[in-house]
Design a protein around this motif. Structure first.
Motif, PDB file in Angstrom:
ATOM      1  N   PRO A 315      19.591 -36.012  15.023  1.00 21.08           N
ATOM      2  CA  PRO A 315      19.308 -36.232  16.343  1.00 21.08           C
ATOM      3  C   PRO A 315      20.499 -35.604  17.186  1.00 21.08           C
ATOM      4  O   PRO A 315      21.410 -35.381  16.716  1.00 21.08           O
ATOM      5  N   ARG A 316      20.161 -35.302  18.494  1.00 19.87           N
ATOM      6  CA  ARG A 316      21.102 -34.664  19.261  1.00 19.87           C
ATOM      7  C   ARG A 316      22.589 -35.533  19.627  1.00 19.87           C
ATOM      8  O   ARG A 316      22.059 -36.871  19.679  1.00 19.87           O
ATOM      9  N   GLY A 317      23.551 -35.173  19.245  1.00 22.22           N
ATOM     10  CA  GLY A 317      24.864 -36.037  19.612  1.00 22.22           C
ATOM     11  C   GLY A 317      25.148 -36.966  18.613  1.00 22.22           C
ATOM     12  O   GLY A 317      26.152 -37.610  18.724  1.00 22.22           O
ATOM     13  N   LEU A 318      24.526 -36.924  17.354  1.00 18.30           N
ATOM     14  CA  LEU A 318      24.870 -37.887  16.211  1.00 18.30           C
ATOM     15  C   LEU A 318      26.393 -37.421  15.707  1.00 18.30           C
ATOM     16  O   LEU A 318      26.601 -36.215  15.253  1.00 18.30           O
ATOM     17  N   PRO A 319      27.131 -38.344  15.472  1.00 17.58           N
ATOM     18  CA  PRO A 319      28.518 -37.854  15.089  1.00 17.58           C
ATOM     19  C   PRO A 319      28.494 -37.430  13.755  1.00 17.58           C
ATOM     20  O   PRO A 319      27.756 -37.633  12.869  1.00 17.58           O
ATOM     21  N   GLY A 320      29.172 -36.308  13.739  1.00 16.93           N
ATOM     22  CA  GLY A 320      29.328 -35.396  12.442  1.00 16.93           C
ATOM     23  C   GLY A 320      28.326 -34.658  12.220  1.00 16.93           C
ATOM     24  O   GLY A 320      28.223 -33.958  11.146  1.00 16.93           O
ATOM     25  N   ALA A 321      27.580 -34.440  13.212  1.00 19.39           N
ATOM     26  CA  ALA A 321      26.433 -33.576  12.941  1.00 19.39           C
ATOM     27  C   ALA A 321      26.690 -31.982  12.737  1.00 19.39           C
ATOM     28  O   ALA A 321      26.011 -31.139  12.206  1.00 19.39           O
ATOM     29  N   HIS A 322      27.967 -31.470  13.096  1.00 21.57           N
ATOM     30  CA  HIS A 322      28.393 -30.157  13.115  1.00 21.57           C
ATOM     31  C   HIS A 322      29.566 -30.020  12.195  1.00 21.57           C
ATOM     32  O   HIS A 322      30.230 -29.226  12.308  1.00 21.57           O
ATOM     33  N   ASP A 323      29.611 -30.990  11.326  1.00 25.09           N
ATOM     34  CA  ASP A 323      30.621 -31.051  10.394  1.00 25.09           C
ATOM     35  C   ASP A 323      30.439 -30.286   8.885  1.00 25.09           C
ATOM     36  O   ASP A 323      31.387 -30.030   8.183  1.00 25.09           O
ATOM     37  N   VAL A 324      29.316 -30.202   8.496  1.00 22.66           N
ATOM     38  CA  VAL A 324      28.949 -29.152   7.287  1.00 22.66           C
ATOM     39  C   VAL A 324      29.583 -28.000   7.260  1.00 22.66           C
ATOM     40  O   VAL A 324      29.246 -27.164   7.904  1.00 22.66           O
ATOM     41  N   ALA A 325      30.459 -27.974   6.405  1.00 26.64           N
ATOM     42  CA  ALA A 325      31.030 -26.423   6.233  1.00 26.64           C
ATOM     43  C   ALA A 325      30.800 -26.366   4.684  1.00 26.64           C
ATOM     44  O   ALA A 325      31.590 -25.163   4.248  1.00 26.64           O
ATOM     45  N   GLY A 326      30.160 -26.984   3.879  1.00 25.85           N
ATOM     46  CA  GLY A 326      29.877 -26.479   2.413  1.00 25.85           C
ATOM     47  C   GLY A 326      30.906 -27.012   1.456  1.00 25.85           C
ATOM     48  O   GLY A 326      31.146 -26.364   0.372  1.00 25.85           O
ATOM     49  N   HIS A 327      31.939 -27.958   1.979  1.00 27.50           N
ATOM     50  CA  HIS A 327      32.785 -28.232   1.196  1.00 27.50           C
ATOM     51  C   HIS A 327      33.377 -29.800   1.191  1.00 27.50           C
ATOM     52  O   HIS A 327      32.925 -30.330   2.239  1.00 27.50           O
TER      53      HIS A 327
END
Length: 327
Positions: A315-327
């Motif tokens: 969902p939009r604005g979910l904390p951590g939504a953009h944290d995936v960096a493959g490690h």
């Protein structure tokens, strides 16, 4: 193509995952797009971006890419986007979409071989042109062969399990696998193959038929769909699975949900098992409408409807939504 075509989309602000594949080996064959907008790849026309979208050149390129993928990097597979809601916050990790390298169709005798990216209707037409019966039901299924395999797609009296001989695929670990019809463990709108298998090709067996009779049968399917389903609207096909012995649309109708609206999302007036984007709807509105329908049906009949449409992403604005960096 010795190197991947790369692009930067404008759909979001996920971290760039492409450096994970800069390991000194040749670049993955295919197209890699960072923050790739997905809305236009779905029939609903809603949703956020893929952190990384990979469209492999062929099955070997897919296997190589997956073998090199860090084990912690999430993988999501999409097809033509017909039975799909991409949530507004986008999809972390890598999204794989099979394109031109998976669109071959060949007919030999009564055997039909098709790539997982081939639209179901194209397979139905190829079989009809060759005088091979048993595939007309595919005319009534939106989407591609890969999705039909995964969901045991069916319509108008036929299902994939009725014609499948073998399905080939690649695991998330990059291993090639193959399944017989029995090995697919088909049930209603489901197959038992592990979710970490991406189907790449299918072999089907039909029966001899008259091209004119098959064409007439397909025309009836088309006529029925146009008369009873909102196929010219932004929709996702059948929203809920039919409970055993019952029709989902009748349960939805009986619960008073015909025409029910949340924001710019609406339950179809024509067919109550279809949700519609009236224009400008968000993924949250469409999914929320579906959940409200489920709640009302449960309250009215005691039956809990099960989603047939696949829902992916955050969902939009979910904390951590953009944290995936493959490690």
């Amino acid at each position: 193509m010795g190197e991947a075509e790369t692009a930067a989309g404008n759909g979001g602000d996920f971290p760039d995952l492409r450096p994970l594949f800069a390991d000194g080996k040749p670049a993955p064959r295919g197209t890699l797009t960072v923050n790739a907008p997905l809305a236009d790849l779905t029939w609903f026309r809603v949703g956020g971006p893929a952190q990384l979208l990979f469209q492999p050149a062929d099955a070997d390129a897919l296997a190589d890419f997956l073998a090199r993928r860090p084990a912690s990097l999430p993988v999501t597979v999409i097809g033509l986007g017909s039975n799909l809601i991409v949530r507004d916050g986008g999809v972390p990790g890598v999204v794989i979409r099979l394109g031109r390298g998976f669109t071959e169709v060949a007919v030999e005798g009564t055997r039909v071989t098709a790539g997982a990216g081939v639209p179901d209707v194209k397979v139905a037409r190829a079989a009809a042109d060759a005088g091979v019966a048993g595939f007309s039901f595919l005319r009534g299924i939106p989407g591609a062969i890969g999705g039909a395999l995964r969901m045991n797609g069916g319509a108008y009296g036929g299902e994939v399990k009725d014609v499948l001989v073998r399905a080939d695929g690649v695991t998330f670990a990059g291993e090639t696998v193959s399944y017989t019809n029995a090995g697919m463990d088909f049930t209603y709108r489901h197959c038992g193959v592990p979710e970490d298998v991406i189907f790449t090709r299918a072999v089907f067996e039909g029966r001899p038929g008259d091209p004119a009779e098959i064409a007439a049968e397909m025309a009836k399917v088309t006529e029925s769909r146009e008369a009873t389903q909102p196929i010219k609207s932004r929709t996702g096909g059948s929203t809920f699975k039919n409970p055993p012995g019952l029709s989902a649309w009748k349960l939805v109708d009986a619960a008073g949900c015909r025409g029910l609206t949340i924001g710019r999302a609406q339950v179809s007036q024509l067919h109550t098992n279809f949700l519609i984007n009236l224009g400008g709807a968000t993924a949250a509105e469409i999914e929320g409408l579906g959940e409200e329908v489920r709640r009302r049906v449960k309250a009215h009949s005691g039956i809990e409807l099960e989603w047939e449409i696949k829902r992916i992403g955050l969902p939009r604005g979910l904390p951590g939504a953009h944290d995936v960096a493959g490690h």
